[in-house]
Write an enzyme that holds these catalytic residues in place. Sequence first.
Site, PDB file in Angstrom:
ATOM      1  N   SER A 189      35.993  18.218  -5.428  1.00  0.00           N
ATOM      2  CA  SER A 189      36.395  17.044  -4.863  1.00  0.00           C
ATOM      3  C   SER A 189      37.968  17.361  -4.490  1.00  0.00           C
ATOM      4  O   SER A 189      38.638  16.667  -3.583  1.00  0.00           O
ATOM      5  CB  SER A 189      36.388  15.902  -5.752  1.00  0.00           C
ATOM      6  N   TYR A 190      38.505  18.182  -5.498  1.00  0.00           N
ATOM      7  CA  TYR A 190      39.831  18.312  -5.192  1.00  0.00           C
ATOM      8  C   TYR A 190      40.110  19.164  -3.635  1.00  0.00           C
ATOM      9  O   TYR A 190      41.017  18.752  -3.006  1.00  0.00           O
ATOM     10  CB  TYR A 190      40.447  19.408  -6.203  1.00  0.00           C
TER      11      TYR A 190
END
Length: 378
Positions: free
Chosen positions: A163-164
């Site tokens: 997700s980063y």
Amino acid sequence: MRTAPHLSRRALLTAAAAGLTTAAAAPSRASVAHPALPSPAFAGFRTVGRVKEAADGWVQYAWPGIVFEGRFRGRGVGIVLDDSANDYDVQIDGTTVRTLVTPGRTTSWVTDLADTEHTVRLVKRTECPWAVGRFGGFVAARGGRILAAPAARRRQIEFIGDSYTAGYGNVSGTRDCSANGGVDRNSNAGLAFGALTARKLDADYQQNAFSGRGMVRNYNGGDPGTDYRTYYDRALPNVAGDVWHAPRGWRPQLVVIGLGINDFSTPLHPGEPWATQSELTAAYARAYHGFLDKLRARYGSRTFLVVSATAVAGTAFADTARAIVEDRNARGDDRVGYWYYDDPRLDRLGCDWHPSLRDHEIISGLLDQYLATVPLDW
């Protein structure tokens, strides 16, 4: 960190589950009616993203940050899409002029431009790996014409992560996104740290990110039996058995890997394959070495592989990632590097404690500093 109160993001953990240049519609007054696309030989756009050409000539894709680029002459351009799940930014001559929110099957027009040559860039903001988007090309407004696709950039970077890397919730400004549109409306992969760094380097890039997935363990132990590696080789992550075939022109000089937040950020639960933290750490290291072997075989000995880590609960992630790189270097592969990033300025005001836009700018700057120390072949 990977938390997911947003329903569609929870479903992400349980959902079933380029040089590629393809066709653009010929200039036509009827372009608004979704024209059939000619042969790929009549190319009018380009992407290095993981895409597949459908039988009807449309281009299918599902990874975040997919970019389509084109050139045209005239006072306007239409963007032909068939996608009711994702959001897009439309950029003309380097400036974002419109955001398309779940556009559906449509041709979206940008008009009233100067009657000259322009560039057009379509950026997929959202992730939604279970939803396949379809792009039908760029079409010129009346009196204009689509020009030859832009040339490929000399520099190429592949970003691999969770997700980063995807830019999850980065435009929110508040950690609880339930009242301001949810995760999808508050995510912009084009403003995640990797995309920011690639543009500063004038590099073509892939953003092969999958929220909630780890190298061997997903967030909070979700969807056991799968992990990031389950999906990496696919053009369409939600299609079991799908395989993406890299075009001959895609051989990145740099691959930045960010997998481990989901492996280590939550405690182990009874019934998981690893009874102890040390067992998880050992499995993670073995799998990571295998993944690096895959990348090395695919891209060759000159591609520089970056193993990245950041702060999560405890130090297992960072310590293990560093040890993996030290092991590779000891074996004689000096083109594997370790990049640890953290900064007291990070506010994590994106959805669910993810990096905010400001955070991604900071992380991109940290990556820029690290890459300045790396012997890249470009």
